[in-house]
Design an enzyme around this catalytic site. Structure first.
Site, mmCIF file in Angstrom:
data_model
loop_
_atom_site.group_PDB
_atom_site.id
_atom_site.type_symbol
_atom_site.label_atom_id
_atom_site.label_comp_id
_atom_site.label_asym_id
_atom_site.label_seq_id
_atom_site.Cartn_x
_atom_site.Cartn_y
_atom_site.Cartn_z
ATOM 1 N N GLN A 71 -0.014 -23.489 2.819
ATOM 2 C CA GLN A 71 0.154 -24.150 1.524
ATOM 3 C C GLN A 71 0.463 -25.646 1.677
ATOM 4 O O GLN A 71 0.844 -26.093 2.761
ATOM 5 C CB GLN A 71 1.310 -23.492 0.759
ATOM 6 N N ASP A 251 -1.249 -18.871 1.710
ATOM 7 C CA ASP A 251 -1.115 -17.754 2.662
ATOM 8 C C ASP A 251 -0.047 -16.750 2.250
ATOM 9 O O ASP A 251 -0.183 -15.547 2.507
ATOM 10 C CB ASP A 251 -0.924 -18.239 4.101
HETATM 11 O O1 LIG Z 1 5.071 -24.071 3.100
HETATM 12 C C1 LIG Z 1 4.978 -22.856 3.111
HETATM 13 C C2 LIG Z 1 5.317 -22.045 1.923
HETATM 14 O O2 LIG Z 1 5.814 -22.797 0.865
HETATM 15 C C3 LIG Z 1 4.518 -22.172 4.368
HETATM 16 O O3 LIG Z 1 4.713 -20.792 4.316
HETATM 17 C C4 LIG Z 1 3.067 -22.530 4.654
HETATM 18 O O4 LIG Z 1 2.235 -21.879 3.718
HETATM 19 C C5 LIG Z 1 2.681 -22.249 6.096
HETATM 20 O O5 LIG Z 1 2.559 -20.908 6.408
HETATM 21 P P1 LIG Z 1 2.430 -20.266 7.864
HETATM 22 O O6 LIG Z 1 1.499 -21.075 8.669
HETATM 23 O O7 LIG Z 1 3.792 -20.168 8.427
HETATM 24 O O8 LIG Z 1 1.896 -18.887 7.626
#
Ligand SMILES: O=C(CO)[C@@H](O)[C@H](O)COP(=O)(O)O
Ligand SMILES: Nc1ncnc2c1ncn2[C@@H]1O[C@H](COP(=O)(O)OP(=O)(O)O)[C@@H](O)[C@H]1O
Length: 495
Positions: A71, A251
């Site tokens: 995100q 995600d």
């Molecule tokens: O910033 C956030 C949620 O707000 C994170 O959860 C990102 O979406 C990255 O996700 P991963 O790479 O850890 O799955």
């Protein structure tokens, strides 16, 4: 049996799953790594997507594809659709001052925080896209002047899959739009005034689609060669007709779809980020800022707490101790609960929840007895989990009910994490088999797009295991004593 593809373009890698649209059965999969760093050229994600699709045997036989992605990342495009500068990712903290400024300009303190929480469901921190745009406007005005459109990682990849057909064709979904800071989950509308406030002017943003709306169709030429369609000539349709593109999502919203999270479920994801979230029927607006009031991928809402330090705390502890992840797990489990008072505060990347962008990690409680690899391994696992337990408390304070706690993400592959989590959380955890639940959620969305209907197809989550243990409240009490005692980064080096 129509097939569908789901993509997870996450921080560390790109994963592709191909599943049966009706049953959800896994047919094949592939993955490819992403570069390190908190600033990444989006073209590296595209190359990884092509490689992961190829490793998954191509997309020639699928009916629909959806892309889920990390995100908040700021992908800026110029008028011809070229990337203006490398994307700043969700875990890039250089926009921390910009976040503070946006709160101050909205009245400061509680007033400023309440303004943002009511307007867009979140209080600015360095992670959100709006703060990155403010940083760009202030620090790189020449680059900022070239920006014609801003979108998120999954929006950009979906658009590339469609053949990059002009900026007006950019599409996103509610889930990822809700992490920008200029889209309101409660009204379902953009706030161009807040985009202008952050960036100084309004630029093109993706159209926000409904949960099962088509974002377009796959341009078969963009995957020719890499995706098992070496025969594809420019403009030629795939054998079975158009391959539909789903709206995609962030995600975490995809993970909720992937595990089929319902009322009373709280998902704890231990990936590069640590996240704790629930599916809710109404939007959250936490002026305290711990809970981000996101939207989900089904038309509902996804109150979420995110930490910057999760699976990579384990990677770092393993590197520090000169062991692999399985050995780290064994070491951690060989030390007693609470590690005899050794505490690791895991702010290795600074932290977002609590909002400590310049903090560093620390180890407290060293004695002759606790100065062992086993104690340190245990303290790393417990510290990482304590930060997530604080997140779980914050979610409950915002009204979430906790029935099941479902543990997913790369870190859930650690036996120590699975066994220590119930001691720290004070409740059992449910662990699905190791898998790619973000990519699965994207695939389930693609199946929804392909099959239609008011809800996504039901895909059973099989073979989950429950881990239960006697709660050990002393672990969190000791962590609470330690967590505010950290040093800031050394200003000159950023380290
Ligand atoms: O910033 C956030 C949620 O707000 C994170 O959860 C990102 O979406 C990255 O996700 P991963 O790479 O850890 O799955
Ligand atoms: N057995 C394991 N024990 C602990 N951590 C693991 C294990 N297997 C993978 N991981 C960690 O999981 C992380 C990747 O998780 P993932 O959910 O794929 O992250 P992301 O989606 O953010 O790219 C890596 O940091 C990796 O070290």
């Amino acid at each position: 049996m129509p097939l569908v593809a789901g993509v997870d373009s996450s921080t560390q890698s790109c994963k592709v799953v191909i599943r049966d649209a009706e049953t959800g059965a896994l047919v094949r999969q592939g993955r490819a790594p992403h570069p390190d760093g908190t600033e990444v050229d989006p073209r590296a994600w595209w190359d990884a997507l092509l490689a992961a699709v190829e490793a998954a045997g191509g997309l020639a036989d699928v009916a629909a594809v959806s892309v889920a992605g990390q995100q908040h990342g700021m992908v800026c495009l110029d008028g011809s659709g070229e990337v203006v500068r490398p994307a700043l990712l969700w875990n890039d903290t250089r926009s921390a001052d910009a976040a503070r400024d946006l709160i101050t300009e909205a009245g400061g303190g509680e007033t400023g925080r309440r303004f943002w929480a009511d307007a867009v469901g979140l209080v600015p921190v360095a992670s959100f896209t709006a703060t990155k745009l403010r940083w760009l406007a202030r620090h790189e005005p020449a680059q900022a002047a070239r920006v014609a459109a801003v979108c998120l990682p999954h929006d950009w990849l979906t658009w590339r899959l469609a053949g990059a057909p002009g900026l007006a064709a950019l599409r996103t979904d509610r889930g990822d739009a809700s992490g920008t800071g200029y889209w309101s989950p409660s009204t379902g509308q953009y706030r161009p005034d807040l985009l202008e406030r952050a960036f100084g002017r309004v630029v093109e943003v993706p159209t926000v689609l409904g949960p099962a709306e088509r974002a377009g169709v796959l341009d078969p030429t963009v995957l020719a060669g890499a995706a098992g369609r070496p025969d594809a000539a420019p403009g030629s349709p795939p054998p079975g007709g158009d391959i539909l593109l789903g709206p995609g999502t962030g995600d975490n919203a995809a993970a909720a779809l992937g595990v089929g999270a319902g009322p009373g479920d709280v998902v704890v994801s231990i990936g590069t980020s640590g996240t704790v979230f629930a599916v809710a029927d109404s939007p959250a607006a936490d002026a305290g800022g711990a809970v981000a009031g996101f939207a989900d991928a089904t038309g509902r809402f996804l109150p979420l707490v995110c930490t910057l330090n999760a699976a990579r705390v384990l990677d770092s502890a393993a590197a520090l101790l000169g062991v692999d992840l399985d050995e780290l797990s064994e070491l951690a489990l060989s030390a007693p609960p609470g590690a005899d008072g050794l505490v690791m505060v895991p702010y290795l990347e600074g932290e977002r929840t609590p909002d400590r962008p310049t903090a560093t990690g620390s180890v407290h409680g060293l004695t002759l007895r606790t100065a062992t690899p086993a104690h340190l391994a245990r303290a790393a696992v417990e510290g990482m989990l304590c930060a997530l337990a604080d997140g779980l408390d914050a979610l409950v304070a915002q009204g979430a009910t906790v029935g099941r706690v479902i543990l997913v993400g790369g870190g859930a592959r650690s036996a120590a994490v699975r066994r220590i989590a119930p001691q720290v959380f004070g409740r059992p955890v449910v662990v699905p088999p190791p898998g790619e639940y973000v990519a699965d959620g994207a695939a389930r969305q693609a199946a929804w797009v392909a099959l239609g209907g008011a809800t996504p197809p039901t895909w059973a989550l099989k073979d989950t295991e429950e881990y239960a243990a006697e709660p050990v409240p002393a672990i969190r009490q000791r962590y609470a004593e330690a967590r505010d005692h950290t040093l800031d980064r050394v200003a000159a080096t950023g380290e």
